[in-house]
Design a protein around this motif. Structure first.
Motif, PDB file in Angstrom:
ATOM      1  N   ILE A 109       0.164  18.007 -11.237  1.00  0.00           N
ATOM      2  CA  ILE A 109      -0.610  17.544 -12.392  1.00  0.00           C
ATOM      3  C   ILE A 109      -2.102  17.532 -12.072  1.00  0.00           C
ATOM      4  O   ILE A 109      -2.937  17.954 -12.878  1.00  0.00           O
ATOM      5  CB  ILE A 109      -0.121  16.154 -12.842  1.00  0.00           C
ATOM      6  CG1 ILE A 109       1.302  16.258 -13.383  1.00  0.00           C
ATOM      7  CG2 ILE A 109      -1.049  15.554 -13.885  1.00  0.00           C
ATOM      8  CD1 ILE A 109       1.955  14.926 -13.659  1.00  0.00           C
ATOM      9  N   LEU A 110      -2.456  17.084 -10.888  1.00  0.00           N
ATOM     10  CA  LEU A 110      -3.850  17.033 -10.468  1.00  0.00           C
ATOM     11  C   LEU A 110      -4.460  18.430 -10.421  1.00  0.00           C
ATOM     12  O   LEU A 110      -5.544  18.671 -10.968  1.00  0.00           O
ATOM     13  CB  LEU A 110      -3.960  16.367  -9.097  1.00  0.00           C
ATOM     14  CG  LEU A 110      -5.350  16.258  -8.515  1.00  0.00           C
ATOM     15  CD1 LEU A 110      -6.070  15.076  -9.144  1.00  0.00           C
ATOM     16  CD2 LEU A 110      -5.288  16.095  -7.027  1.00  0.00           C
ATOM     17  N   MET A 111      -3.774  19.365  -9.811  1.00  0.00           N
ATOM     18  CA  MET A 111      -4.294  20.723  -9.699  1.00  0.00           C
ATOM     19  C   MET A 111      -4.371  21.421 -11.057  1.00  0.00           C
ATOM     20  O   MET A 111      -5.286  22.201 -11.303  1.00  0.00           O
ATOM     21  CB  MET A 111      -3.441  21.549  -8.738  1.00  0.00           C
ATOM     22  CG  MET A 111      -3.611  21.171  -7.296  1.00  0.00           C
ATOM     23  SD  MET A 111      -5.285  21.503  -6.731  1.00  0.00           S
ATOM     24  CE  MET A 111      -5.831  19.874  -6.320  1.00  0.00           C
ATOM     25  N   PHE A 112      -3.404  21.139 -11.942  1.00  0.00           N
ATOM     26  CA  PHE A 112      -3.474  21.700 -13.289  1.00  0.00           C
ATOM     27  C   PHE A 112      -4.731  21.204 -13.998  1.00  0.00           C
ATOM     28  O   PHE A 112      -5.450  21.988 -14.634  1.00  0.00           O
ATOM     29  CB  PHE A 112      -2.224  21.318 -14.091  1.00  0.00           C
ATOM     30  CG  PHE A 112      -2.240  21.810 -15.500  1.00  0.00           C
ATOM     31  CD1 PHE A 112      -2.015  23.142 -15.787  1.00  0.00           C
ATOM     32  CD2 PHE A 112      -2.484  20.935 -16.555  1.00  0.00           C
ATOM     33  CE1 PHE A 112      -2.039  23.599 -17.091  1.00  0.00           C
ATOM     34  CE2 PHE A 112      -2.515  21.378 -17.851  1.00  0.00           C
ATOM     35  CZ  PHE A 112      -2.289  22.718 -18.129  1.00  0.00           C
ATOM     36  N   GLY A 113      -5.014  19.919 -13.901  1.00  0.00           N
ATOM     37  CA  GLY A 113      -6.214  19.365 -14.532  1.00  0.00           C
ATOM     38  C   GLY A 113      -7.491  19.938 -13.955  1.00  0.00           C
ATOM     39  O   GLY A 113      -8.424  20.277 -14.689  1.00  0.00           O
ATOM     40  N   VAL A 114      -7.545  20.087 -12.640  1.00  0.00           N
ATOM     41  CA  VAL A 114      -8.734  20.649 -11.994  1.00  0.00           C
ATOM     42  C   VAL A 114      -8.923  22.106 -12.401  1.00  0.00           C
ATOM     43  O   VAL A 114     -10.038  22.543 -12.699  1.00  0.00           O
ATOM     44  CB  VAL A 114      -8.625  20.512 -10.455  1.00  0.00           C
ATOM     45  CG1 VAL A 114      -9.703  21.307  -9.752  1.00  0.00           C
ATOM     46  CG2 VAL A 114      -8.694  19.049 -10.048  1.00  0.00           C
ATOM     47  N   TYR A 115      -7.826  22.871 -12.427  1.00  0.00           N
ATOM     48  CA  TYR A 115      -7.910  24.287 -12.802  1.00  0.00           C
ATOM     49  C   TYR A 115      -8.410  24.443 -14.234  1.00  0.00           C
ATOM     50  O   TYR A 115      -9.323  25.228 -14.506  1.00  0.00           O
ATOM     51  CB  TYR A 115      -6.546  24.961 -12.636  1.00  0.00           C
ATOM     52  CG  TYR A 115      -6.497  26.341 -13.208  1.00  0.00           C
ATOM     53  CD1 TYR A 115      -7.131  27.400 -12.569  1.00  0.00           C
ATOM     54  CD2 TYR A 115      -5.833  26.601 -14.412  1.00  0.00           C
ATOM     55  CE1 TYR A 115      -7.099  28.675 -13.105  1.00  0.00           C
ATOM     56  CE2 TYR A 115      -5.799  27.867 -14.942  1.00  0.00           C
ATOM     57  CZ  TYR A 115      -6.436  28.901 -14.290  1.00  0.00           C
ATOM     58  OH  TYR A 115      -6.414  30.152 -14.824  1.00  0.00           O
ATOM     59  N   LYS A 116      -7.806  23.714 -15.157  1.00  0.00           N
ATOM     60  CA  LYS A 116      -8.199  23.848 -16.556  1.00  0.00           C
ATOM     61  C   LYS A 116      -9.634  23.371 -16.777  1.00  0.00           C
ATOM     62  O   LYS A 116     -10.379  23.973 -17.559  1.00  0.00           O
ATOM     63  CB  LYS A 116      -7.239  23.070 -17.452  1.00  0.00           C
ATOM     64  CG  LYS A 116      -5.816  23.630 -17.463  1.00  0.00           C
ATOM     65  CD  LYS A 116      -5.767  25.050 -17.971  1.00  0.00           C
ATOM     66  CE  LYS A 116      -5.828  25.073 -19.469  1.00  0.00           C
ATOM     67  NZ  LYS A 116      -5.675  26.391 -20.062  1.00  0.00           N
TER      68      LYS A 116
END
Length: 64
Positions: A38-45
């Motif tokens: 979830i953290l990496m998805f938020g950072v990527y987006k």
């Protein structure tokens, strides 16, 4: 701040909280794995939305 940026920030915060407090509710490995996803998805987006905004600004400056 736009709505999408707020949602991405909430993804980042949720992922961090899940990594920190998740082991209280579920097994540690599952909490860490889901939290980092979830953290990496938020950072990527969030990072892709920032680069798109920068490209739009550069294109506007070249048109003038």
């Amino acid at each position: 701040m736009k709505t999408k940026q707020i949602i991405y920030l909430l993804f980042i915060i949720t992922g961090a909280l899940l990594m920190g407090f998740g082991p209280v509710y579920v097994e540690k490995e599952y909490a860490l794995a889901l939290g980092i996803i979830i953290l990496m998805f938020g950072v990527y987006k969030a990072s892709t939305s920032w680069t798109l905004k920068d490209q739009e600004i550069k294109e506007e400056n070249h048109e003038l």
